[in-house]
Scaffold this motif. Sequence first.
Motif, PDB file in Angstrom:
ATOM      1  N   ARG A  10      -0.352   9.791  -4.675  1.00 53.89           N
ATOM      2  CA  ARG A  10       1.056  10.012  -4.351  1.00 53.89           C
ATOM      3  C   ARG A  10       1.927   9.794  -5.596  1.00 53.89           C
ATOM      4  O   ARG A  10       1.767  10.494  -6.593  1.00 53.89           O
ATOM      5  N   ALA A  11       2.821   8.803  -5.554  1.00 58.39           N
ATOM      6  CA  ALA A  11       3.713   8.547  -6.693  1.00 58.39           C
ATOM      7  C   ALA A  11       3.114   7.576  -7.696  1.00 58.39           C
ATOM      8  O   ALA A  11       3.768   7.182  -8.658  1.00 58.39           O
ATOM      9  N   GLY A  12       1.867   7.178  -7.482  1.00 60.96           N
ATOM     10  CA  GLY A  12       1.185   6.338  -8.458  1.00 60.96           C
ATOM     11  C   GLY A  12       1.289   4.849  -8.188  1.00 60.96           C
ATOM     12  O   GLY A  12       1.813   4.406  -7.166  1.00 60.96           O
ATOM     13  N   ASN A  13       0.770   4.086  -9.136  1.00 60.92           N
ATOM     14  CA  ASN A  13       0.689   2.628  -9.042  1.00 60.92           C
ATOM     15  C   ASN A  13       1.640   1.965 -10.034  1.00 60.92           C
ATOM     16  O   ASN A  13       2.325   2.637 -10.806  1.00 60.92           O
ATOM     17  N   CYS A  61      -0.841  -9.343  -6.971  1.00 60.49           N
ATOM     18  CA  CYS A  61      -0.048  -8.308  -6.314  1.00 60.49           C
ATOM     19  C   CYS A  61      -0.543  -6.924  -6.725  1.00 60.49           C
ATOM     20  O   CYS A  61      -0.946  -6.709  -7.866  1.00 60.49           O
ATOM     21  N   HIS A  62      -0.514  -6.019  -5.770  1.00 60.97           N
ATOM     22  CA  HIS A  62      -0.955  -4.638  -5.984  1.00 60.97           C
ATOM     23  C   HIS A  62       0.117  -3.738  -5.389  1.00 60.97           C
ATOM     24  O   HIS A  62       0.249  -3.645  -4.167  1.00 60.97           O
ATOM     25  N   CYS A  63       0.902  -3.103  -6.248  1.00 62.03           N
ATOM     26  CA  CYS A  63       2.052  -2.324  -5.770  1.00 62.03           C
ATOM     27  C   CYS A  63       1.890  -0.832  -6.029  1.00 62.03           C
ATOM     28  O   CYS A  63       1.297  -0.425  -7.031  1.00 62.03           O
ATOM     29  N   HIS A  64       2.458  -0.042  -5.138  1.00 60.97           N
ATOM     30  CA  HIS A  64       2.520   1.408  -5.311  1.00 60.97           C
ATOM     31  C   HIS A  64       3.965   1.834  -5.527  1.00 60.97           C
ATOM     32  O   HIS A  64       4.904   1.098  -5.217  1.00 60.97           O
ATOM     33  N   ASN A  65       4.127   3.041  -6.054  1.00 60.26           N
ATOM     34  CA  ASN A  65       5.422   3.442  -6.615  1.00 60.26           C
ATOM     35  C   ASN A  65       6.154   4.494  -5.787  1.00 60.26           C
ATOM     36  O   ASN A  65       6.918   5.285  -6.319  1.00 60.26           O
ATOM     37  N   ASP A  66       5.940   4.504  -4.482  1.00 59.76           N
ATOM     38  CA  ASP A  66       6.516   5.567  -3.646  1.00 59.76           C
ATOM     39  C   ASP A  66       8.034   5.633  -3.728  1.00 59.76           C
ATOM     40  O   ASP A  66       8.615   6.716  -3.593  1.00 59.76           O
ATOM     41  N   PHE A  67       8.684   4.514  -3.941  1.00 58.05           N
ATOM     42  CA  PHE A  67      10.142   4.498  -4.081  1.00 58.05           C
ATOM     43  C   PHE A  67      10.569   4.170  -5.516  1.00 58.05           C
ATOM     44  O   PHE A  67      11.734   3.834  -5.757  1.00 58.05           O
ATOM     45  N   LEU A  81       9.672   1.644  -7.302  1.00 57.43           N
ATOM     46  CA  LEU A  81       9.963   0.213  -7.448  1.00 57.43           C
ATOM     47  C   LEU A  81       8.738  -0.616  -7.802  1.00 57.43           C
ATOM     48  O   LEU A  81       8.802  -1.857  -7.793  1.00 57.43           O
ATOM     49  N   ALA A  82       7.626   0.012  -8.123  1.00 59.53           N
ATOM     50  CA  ALA A  82       6.375  -0.733  -8.311  1.00 59.53           C
ATOM     51  C   ALA A  82       6.489  -1.795  -9.400  1.00 59.53           C
ATOM     52  O   ALA A  82       6.059  -2.938  -9.210  1.00 59.53           O
ATOM     53  N   VAL A  83       7.039  -1.435 -10.552  1.00 62.21           N
ATOM     54  CA  VAL A  83       7.157  -2.407 -11.644  1.00 62.21           C
ATOM     55  C   VAL A  83       8.140  -3.508 -11.261  1.00 62.21           C
ATOM     56  O   VAL A  83       7.873  -4.698 -11.467  1.00 62.21           O
ATOM     57  N   ALA A  84       9.285  -3.134 -10.698  1.00 64.49           N
ATOM     58  CA  ALA A  84      10.287  -4.132 -10.288  1.00 64.49           C
ATOM     59  C   ALA A  84       9.699  -5.087  -9.252  1.00 64.49           C
ATOM     60  O   ALA A  84       9.908  -6.314  -9.325  1.00 64.49           O
ATOM     61  N   ASN A  85       8.952  -4.541  -8.291  1.00 58.96           N
ATOM     62  CA  ASN A  85       8.349  -5.385  -7.263  1.00 58.96           C
ATOM     63  C   ASN A  85       7.271  -6.304  -7.849  1.00 58.96           C
ATOM     64  O   ASN A  85       7.104  -7.445  -7.412  1.00 58.96           O
ATOM     65  N   THR A  86       6.555  -5.813  -8.838  1.00 59.01           N
ATOM     66  CA  THR A  86       5.527  -6.624  -9.483  1.00 59.01           C
ATOM     67  C   THR A  86       6.158  -7.781 -10.254  1.00 59.01           C
ATOM     68  O   THR A  86       5.685  -8.923 -10.196  1.00 59.01           O
ATOM     69  N   LEU A  87       7.240  -7.509 -10.978  1.00 57.71           N
ATOM     70  CA  LEU A  87       7.935  -8.575 -11.710  1.00 57.71           C
ATOM     71  C   LEU A  87       8.512  -9.607 -10.738  1.00 57.71           C
ATOM     72  O   LEU A  87       8.466 -10.819 -10.997  1.00 57.71           O
ATOM     73  N   ALA A  88       9.036  -9.128  -9.607  1.00 60.45           N
ATOM     74  CA  ALA A  88       9.569 -10.058  -8.599  1.00 60.45           C
ATOM     75  C   ALA A  88       8.446 -10.910  -8.011  1.00 60.45           C
ATOM     76  O   ALA A  88       8.627 -12.106  -7.746  1.00 60.45           O
ATOM     77  N   ALA A  89       7.278 -10.298  -7.824  1.00 59.38           N
ATOM     78  CA  ALA A  89       6.131 -11.041  -7.294  1.00 59.38           C
ATOM     79  C   ALA A  89       5.721 -12.152  -8.252  1.00 59.38           C
ATOM     80  O   ALA A  89       5.404 -13.271  -7.835  1.00 59.38           O
ATOM     81  N   THR A 123       0.805  -1.224   0.000  1.00 60.04           N
ATOM     82  CA  THR A 123       0.000   0.000   0.000  1.00 60.04           C
ATOM     83  C   THR A 123       0.834   1.268   0.000  1.00 60.04           C
ATOM     84  O   THR A 123       0.438   2.275  -0.596  1.00 60.04           O
ATOM     85  N   VAL A 124       1.982   1.255   0.654  1.00 58.11           N
ATOM     86  CA  VAL A 124       2.820   2.460   0.693  1.00 58.11           C
ATOM     87  C   VAL A 124       4.145   2.267  -0.049  1.00 58.11           C
ATOM     88  O   VAL A 124       5.090   3.021   0.133  1.00 58.11           O
ATOM     89  N   GLY A 125       4.206   1.243  -0.884  1.00 62.12           N
ATOM     90  CA  GLY A 125       5.346   1.078  -1.783  1.00 62.12           C
ATOM     91  C   GLY A 125       6.670   0.793  -1.124  1.00 62.12           C
ATOM     92  O   GLY A 125       7.716   1.230  -1.623  1.00 62.12           O
ATOM     93  N   ILE A 126       6.661   0.033  -0.011  1.00 59.35           N
ATOM     94  CA  ILE A 126       7.929  -0.187   0.710  1.00 59.35           C
ATOM     95  C   ILE A 126       8.605  -1.508   0.370  1.00 59.35           C
ATOM     96  O   ILE A 126       9.695  -1.799   0.861  1.00 59.35           O
ATOM     97  N   PHE A 127       7.968  -2.332  -0.462  1.00 55.82           N
ATOM     98  CA  PHE A 127       8.624  -3.566  -0.899  1.00 55.82           C
ATOM     99  C   PHE A 127       9.920  -3.249  -1.648  1.00 55.82           C
ATOM    100  O   PHE A 127      10.027  -2.222  -2.320  1.00 55.82           O
ATOM    101  N   THR A 128      10.886  -4.141  -1.535  1.00 59.41           N
ATOM    102  CA  THR A 128      12.008  -4.197  -2.471  1.00 59.41           C
ATOM    103  C   THR A 128      11.771  -5.462  -3.313  1.00 59.41           C
ATOM    104  O   THR A 128      10.992  -6.343  -2.903  1.00 59.41           O
TER     105      THR A 128
END
Length: 489
Positions: free
Chosen positions: A224-227, A190-196, A198-206, A165-170
């Motif tokens: 915020r920084a989007g999805n 998976c539902h990722c946000h882009n605060d850092f 990393l949303a696309v990278a985290n989605t591919l890792a998921a 929700t707040v984009g903190i995944f690596t």
Amino acid sequence: MNIKVLDTTLRDGEQTPGVSLNPSEKLRIALKLDEIGVDFIEAGSAITSEGERDCIKTITNENLNAEILSFSRPLNKDIDYCIECGVDAVNLVVPTSDLHIFQKLNTTKEELIEMSNSAVEYCKDHGLVVELSAEDASRTDVDFLRTVFNNAIDCGADRVCVCDTVGIFTPDASFNMFNSLRDLKVPVSCHCHNDFGLAVANTLAAIKGGSSEFHSTVNGIGERAGNTSFEETVVSINSLLPDFDTSIDIHELYSISKLVARLTGVYIQPNKAIVGENAFAHESGIHSDGIIKNASTYEPITPELVGRKRKFVIGKHMGTHGLNSRLKELGLNVNSNQLQQICDNIKFLADNGKTVTDVDLQAIADNVLNINYEDRIKLEEVTIVSGNKVLPTASIKLTIDGNDVLEAGVGIGPVDAAINAVKKSISEFADIELVEYHVDAITGGTDAFIDVIVKLQKGDQIISARGTEPDIINASVKAYIAGVNRLIS
């Protein structure tokens, strides 16, 4: 393995500050998403307002191929509104982190699970498909998350979703989380946000970790920084993850991107991956030379794959190979000496801080080649009638090959009306399309000089032309006529 796509442009994307879509705009986006193969479309949040429910109903009435969802809290009144809208499914969002349970909901973990189970059962009793989304799952204890999910699955949940929700995944954390959940009995999304960023990278890792579905928005819009960016993720799966694919028509990605940008008013940064205007633009001489010899030297994918075209940008970094390619696009053939002269002139202008446009390039080339175009069309007079309750109307007088031509046109504004009048005047001998229109004020104040640049196309030939006047209508008409003269000369 086929990865399913849930698009939430119409819900999470619309939560972008300043964005508000009406029913017809939402429907246009939904129809395009369905056309290009999106599996699930989250059409909105039914609890939000009566207007939002009207938007959702407009979409559900279309009987699209995609599954249509509404966002819902684990409350019967939210679910009742979803049922009223005729959706196929609900995205049932349940907070699972200690922070959300104790401080936002002011409840206990046991009560949260009971609330979640009750909501899932209520949905299933009313014939709805349920995707249970764990809000703030990336800050949730994994054992508790499994407990919530397993309870929901036992109650009939069809899919479950891990929300960052707040984009903190690596990427590593994302992979590990989904890898630990791959034994669940239902698909995990998976539902990722882009605060850092990393949303696309985290989605591919998921996906590599076991997720069989991802949530995204077109152009990555959202709070915020989007999805997760829809187009970036689809292309990355297609190009970088050989064991996975989607059902998306990848050639239509640029088209859907431009549609969403236009309807939402959210600007796409020029250097945005895949859909930014510079994504397949080359100025560097070394790069241009390599691209001409073999596109894969400096392009990881071909622009045509996503509905784009390559372009060579005019500037001081341009080499002669790229410049010659651009000149040929303008219908100009030069020898090596002429090519070098044109290149030197461009570099001189660029070194002095000037942006070199197609108009400048044409003028430089004309000077080097001593080309003088004879204007077959000349503007004699243009008159505009416009007002709050008056349809903008233009009357125009031209001289075409020495003969006077009078014509009138209407449009959505005075410039549009004037251009339409010119088009009617020349329609018998010139089938010309206006493909780009750009305006700059080059001085300050209300009496500023207006610089209008147009790009016109006749068959396969495209040229740019400029008109500079204190009056935007005169500048626009002169630019258009100048371009037409070049195209027909």
